[in-house]
Design an enzyme around this catalytic site. Structure first.
Site, mmCIF file in Angstrom:
data_model
loop_
_atom_site.group_PDB
_atom_site.id
_atom_site.type_symbol
_atom_site.label_atom_id
_atom_site.label_comp_id
_atom_site.label_asym_id
_atom_site.label_seq_id
_atom_site.Cartn_x
_atom_site.Cartn_y
_atom_site.Cartn_z
ATOM 1 N N CYS A 68 0.823 -1.215 0.000
ATOM 2 C CA CYS A 68 0.000 0.000 0.000
ATOM 3 C C CYS A 68 0.862 1.272 0.000
ATOM 4 O O CYS A 68 1.572 1.547 0.963
ATOM 5 C CB CYS A 68 -0.893 -0.050 1.244
ATOM 6 S SG CYS A 68 -1.724 1.489 1.647
ATOM 7 N N CYS A 71 0.040 3.761 2.773
ATOM 8 C CA CYS A 71 0.534 3.254 4.064
ATOM 9 C C CYS A 71 1.999 3.661 4.262
ATOM 10 O O CYS A 71 2.401 4.059 5.360
ATOM 11 C CB CYS A 71 0.424 1.733 4.139
ATOM 12 S SG CYS A 71 -1.260 1.104 4.069
#
Length: 148
Positions: A68, A71
């Site tokens: 991600c 993230c």
């Protein structure tokens, strides 16, 4: 379960390296200058209760995934917030791909998902990345509202 795992962290005040347990009562302080240390640890399906839910301080939980992009962008911002609020919060990072029970328990639909736990109870939740000042404001408002 009594885990003796620890991580090392440099004191933002004096620069000394300290061993910080992943689970303990209170909050960590520098062995040299006695200032609060940022408390940032990883947890998973098997140790989340001990590491996050039994903490004496509010816990910011970062539910993230290695693949991600947002993230990876929010991680340094969360570490800055944990450093700025050392002694007041604990940052616990959970890789949702490696910990499916926690992902399911917290009904993670998107990553990153951020939670604030106070003695195991979810008091705030948000999905998506944000810059450090926004995250810090969210954390402080959530903690203040809880104590209020």
């Amino acid at each position: 379960m009594s885990t003796m795992r620890a991580t090392t962290v440099s004191c933002p005040h004096c620069g000394r390296t300290n061993r910080v347990p992943v689970a303990a009562d209170g909050h960590p302080k520098c062995g040299h200058c006695k200032q609060p240390l940022p408390w940032m640890v990883d947890a998973g399906d098997d140790d989340f209760t001990e590491v996050a839910e039994r903490a004496d301080v509010p816990v910011v939980v970062d539910l993230w995934a290695t693949w991600c992009g947002p993230c990876r962008m929010v991680s340094p911002a969360l570490e800055k917030v944990a450093t700025d609020l050392a002694g007041r919060i604990k940052l616990v990072k959970v890789d949702v791909d490696k910990n499916p029970r926690l992902s399911q328990r917290f009904e993670v639909q998107a990553v990153p998902t951020l939670l604030i736990l106070d003695r195991g109870e979810t008091v705030a939740r948000q999905a998506g990345a944000a810059p450090a000042p926004v995250l810090r404001q969210w954390v402080e408002q959530s903690i203040t509202a809880r104590k209020g």
